[in-house]
Design a protein around this motif. Sequence first.
Motif, short mmCIF file in Angstrom:
data_model
loop_
_atom_site.label_atom_id
_atom_site.label_comp_id
_atom_site.label_asym_id
_atom_site.label_seq_id
_atom_site.Cartn_x
_atom_site.Cartn_y
_atom_site.Cartn_z
N UNK A 62 0.84 -1.20 0.00
CA UNK A 62 0.00 0.00 0.00
C UNK A 62 0.88 1.26 0.00
N UNK A 63 1.95 1.26 0.80
CA UNK A 63 2.88 2.40 0.82
C UNK A 63 3.46 2.64 -0.58
N UNK A 64 3.85 1.56 -1.23
CA UNK A 64 4.48 1.64 -2.56
C UNK A 64 3.53 2.22 -3.61
N UNK A 65 2.33 1.68 -3.70
CA UNK A 65 1.40 2.10 -4.77
C UNK A 65 0.87 3.53 -4.54
N UNK A 66 0.93 3.99 -3.27
CA UNK A 66 0.45 5.35 -2.96
C UNK A 66 1.60 6.36 -2.87
N UNK A 67 2.84 5.92 -3.14
CA UNK A 67 4.01 6.76 -2.86
C UNK A 67 4.20 7.89 -3.88
N UNK A 68 3.57 7.79 -5.04
CA UNK A 68 3.79 8.73 -6.14
C UNK A 68 2.77 8.35 -7.23
N UNK A 69 2.53 9.21 -8.22
CA UNK A 69 1.44 8.93 -9.18
C UNK A 69 1.63 7.66 -10.00
N UNK A 70 0.52 7.16 -10.51
CA UNK A 70 0.50 5.96 -11.35
C UNK A 70 -0.28 6.26 -12.64
N UNK A 71 -0.13 5.40 -13.62
CA UNK A 71 -0.98 5.43 -14.82
C UNK A 71 -1.82 4.16 -14.79
N UNK A 72 -3.13 4.32 -14.91
CA UNK A 72 -4.05 3.17 -14.88
C UNK A 72 -4.69 3.03 -16.26
N UNK A 73 -4.75 1.79 -16.73
CA UNK A 73 -5.34 1.53 -18.05
C UNK A 73 -6.30 0.36 -18.01
N UNK A 74 -7.36 0.47 -18.79
CA UNK A 74 -8.22 -0.68 -19.06
C UNK A 74 -7.92 -1.08 -20.50
N UNK A 75 -7.52 -2.33 -20.69
CA UNK A 75 -7.16 -2.82 -22.01
C UNK A 75 -8.10 -3.96 -22.41
N UNK A 76 -8.32 -4.07 -23.71
CA UNK A 76 -9.29 -5.03 -24.23
C UNK A 76 -8.65 -5.84 -25.34
N UNK A 77 -9.03 -7.11 -25.44
CA UNK A 77 -8.53 -7.92 -26.55
C UNK A 77 -8.71 -9.40 -26.26
N UNK A 78 -8.30 -10.21 -27.21
CA UNK A 78 -8.37 -11.66 -27.08
C UNK A 78 -7.55 -12.12 -25.87
#
Length: 149
Positions: A62-78
Amino acid sequence: MERTLIIIKPDGVQRGLVGEIIRRFEQRGLRIVGMKFMQVSRELAEQHYAIHREKPFFGSLVDYITSSPVVVMALEGTNAVQNARNTIGATRPSEATPGSIRGDFALEIGRNLVHGSDSVENGAAEIALWFKPEELIAWERHTDRWIFE
Ligand code: DAT
Ligand code: MG
């Protein structure tokens, strides 16, 4: 079509690997249906990693993922979930195949750069947790018929 949630974690953003990581998923043929740059709250991080709540590494996760900004993506495909996980590589970078993101750019499990959903059900649940419905865009890509059979 199957969907998966991908997060470029704080180390990926801080190391300037956002473009490189997105490129690999695009090149694979996965279609972007949602994407945003954000600072993750502890509340969202704890919900996202709820399955690991009892693990000794939960706090540092939790500390790691909240430590600085992230890019979140929803990807689609086979087989989006499995295909994206193969592009990401094994959880422990020491076990990740060269050619995968973790195998090419990471050394440690607590700095493994990317999250990818681990099942179709979790993919759908994670996308619902991270994106509002109006942030997801259904669109047709001109190359779709050359990538999807
Ligand atoms: P993945 O991210 O490959 O889906 P996971 O869901 O099992 O892996 O775990 C989520 C994250 O938690 C993982 O990316 C890194 C961390 N983690 C997992 N197992 C760990 C361990 N034994 N020690 C430290 N961190 C760990
Ligand atoms: Mg996981």
